[in-house]
Scaffold this active site. Structure first.
Site, short mmCIF file in Angstrom:
data_model
loop_
_atom_site.label_atom_id
_atom_site.label_comp_id
_atom_site.label_asym_id
_atom_site.label_seq_id
_atom_site.Cartn_x
_atom_site.Cartn_y
_atom_site.Cartn_z
N GLU A 167 -7.55 -34.64 -40.53
CA GLU A 167 -8.52 -35.61 -39.84
C GLU A 167 -8.99 -36.36 -40.96
O GLU A 167 -10.43 -36.45 -41.04
CB GLU A 167 -9.49 -34.89 -39.18
CG GLU A 167 -8.65 -33.99 -38.12
CD GLU A 167 -9.73 -33.11 -37.05
OE1 GLU A 167 -10.89 -33.03 -37.46
OE2 GLU A 167 -9.19 -32.60 -36.26
N GLU B 54 -0.45 -29.48 -32.25
CA GLU B 54 -1.76 -28.60 -31.56
C GLU B 54 -1.45 -29.13 -30.14
O GLU B 54 -2.96 -29.34 -29.64
CB GLU B 54 -2.95 -29.12 -32.13
CG GLU B 54 -3.09 -28.63 -33.62
CD GLU B 54 -4.54 -29.05 -34.36
OE1 GLU B 54 -5.30 -29.04 -33.78
OE2 GLU B 54 -4.50 -28.87 -35.60
C1 XIL Z 1 -10.29 -25.25 -33.53
C2 XIL Z 1 -9.98 -23.75 -33.04
O1 XIL Z 1 -8.91 -23.63 -31.98
C3 XIL Z 1 -11.17 -23.13 -32.60
O2 XIL Z 1 -11.12 -21.86 -32.26
C4 XIL Z 1 -12.35 -23.38 -33.47
O3 XIL Z 1 -13.60 -22.75 -33.08
C5 XIL Z 1 -12.54 -24.74 -33.97
O4 XIL Z 1 -11.35 -25.22 -34.31
N1 XIL Z 1 -8.23 -29.76 -34.67
C6 XIL Z 1 -7.66 -28.84 -35.66
C7 XIL Z 1 -8.17 -27.38 -35.20
O5 XIL Z 1 -7.15 -29.19 -36.62
O6 XIL Z 1 -8.01 -26.58 -36.23
C8 XIL Z 1 -9.15 -26.94 -34.27
O7 XIL Z 1 -9.20 -25.81 -33.87
C9 XIL Z 1 -9.03 -28.08 -32.95
C10 XIL Z 1 -8.94 -29.40 -33.47
#
Ligand code: XIL
Length: 373
Positions: free
Chosen positions: A155, A260
């Site tokens: 990010e 994701e």
């Molecule tokens: C999220 C997790 O799913 C949660 O459990 C945590 O509280 C916050 O992070 N982008 C990413 C992930 O790269 O690491 C994030 O994961 C969601 C957004």
């Protein structure tokens, strides 16, 4: 008659039992790409054994939902905590699944000490560089040869494609991304290295990611692929834009992975809720939590269509796409229940709260046959 009925029931039963154990996303998609999932701390600790059964049957790539982030691995300077990450590695080995490392450098879930100097003020460039070097060497070094690939930088972009003004950029300067990849490459030359971000379907942000890839290529640093996070909804993104981004990344020579994936079915207050800025925490509004008693079939069908539309694109570009990872095993676990608003009931994944496959799983299995050449 009774005998016939019970025989028939027996046949039906054994057929459905066969169906349940025979069908597997990872097997069906094996000729095309890995199908992965993200495991929570509780799942890694074995607190949801049914979820681990689903993982064994359907997924062949594992990402840590949280336990490989900086705040988990090095909560205090020099105090490395590898217990949960090691447990995930063990699980991946038991399940013969590919382990993905998430993530080495991010502005979130990174403790404040990382950016703070001994005087309590902002850390100097030299100090932050030294901390980044230690972190990457220690973490990547420990899992050398075990983690197939790392989300090296997560990010780094704003939605308009410019570089995010994170503490990393402010302190280290614009070439911090190149530095992080160089460090990761030196620590494990064989590991795959990825740039990972959300909203990469957005044309401006897509261009930003292409610029990062080109910056790395120009510097002669390894970049294996671009991770498109894929936190989506029922009415976004435009699937054509997703496909255009896959093509744009492929044109640079990079692989693409969907890292994701989830599809929220819930309404949103505004467009800030598009994407995945985890600092967003909107006030809970019950009228925006309409399915706490169950998901209407019509909404589930819409979600299924979205998943199918996306997987159709992924299959079409399986020469570029090496992995599609869902951000969690089941709807209960999904972070979408708590983002962008805490305390809602979402249904963002492929398996329900009882770890049962939703209808979409069968549809995705059928899709592979449908698109076979
Ligand atoms: C999220 C997790 O799913 C949660 O459990 C945590 O509280 C916050 O992070 N982008 C990413 C992930 O790269 O690491 C994030 O994961 C969601 C957004």
């Amino acid at each position: 008659m009774k005998l016939v009925m019970s025989l028939l029931a027996g046949v039906l039963l054994s057929q459905s039992a066969m169906a349940a154990s025979d069908v597997s996303l990872k097997q069906a998609y094996a000729p095309h790409f890995l199908v992965g999932t993200a495991l929570s701390m509780a799942q890694i600790e074995g607190k949801d054994p049914a979820a681990l059964g689903v993982v064994q049957q359907h997924f062949n790539a594992l990402t840590a939902e949280n336990v490989m982030k900086w705040e988990e691995l090095q909560p205090k300077e020099g105090d490395f905590q590898f217990g949960p990450a090691d447990a995930l590695l063990k699980l991946a080995e038991q399940q013969q699944a590919t382990l993905i490392g998430h993530t080495l450098l991010w502005h979130q879930q990174t403790p404040a000490w990382v950016f703070t100097g001994p005087d309590g003020k902002t850390a100097s460039k030299a100090l932050l560089l030294q901390r980044l070097t230690t972190h990457i060497n220690t973490v990547v070094g420990r899992y050398k040869g075990k983690v197939k690939g790392w989300d090296v930088v997560n990010e780094a972009l704003n939605d308009d494609g410019s570089l995010r003004d994170s503490p990393w950029r402010k302190i280290l300067g614009d070439d911090y991304i190149v530095t992080a990849f160089q460090l990761a490459q030196a620590a494990d030359p064989a590991a795959e290295l990825y740039y990972n971000d959300y909203n990469l379907y957005n044309p401006e942000k897509r261009q930003g990611a292409v610029r990062i890839v080109q910056q790395l290529q120009k510097a002669g640093v390894k970049l294996t692929g671009v991770g498109m996070q894929g936190h989506y909804g029922l009415d976004y993104p435009d699937l054509q834009q997703v496909e255009d981004s896959i093509l744009a990344f492929a044109a640079t020579g990079a692989q693409v992975m969907i890292t994701e994936l989830d599809i929220t079915v819930l309404p949103r207050v505004d467009d800030n809720a598009i994407g995945a800025d985890i600092s967003l925490n909107q006030k809970l509004q019950q009228q925006l939590n309409p399915y706490s008693q169950g998901l209407p079939a019509a909404i589930e069908a819409l979600q299924q269509q979205r998943f199918i539309g996306l997987f159709r694109i992924f299959l079409r570009h399986s020469d570029t796409i090496s992995r599609v990872t869902l951000w969690g095993v089941n709807d209960q676990q999904s972070w979408r229940n708590n983002w962008p608003m805490q305390g809602r009931t979402d249904y963002a994944l492929l398996f329900d709260r009882q770890n049962q496959p939703k209808a979409v799983v069968k549809a995705l299995l059928n899709l592979v046959d449908e698109v076979k050449p």
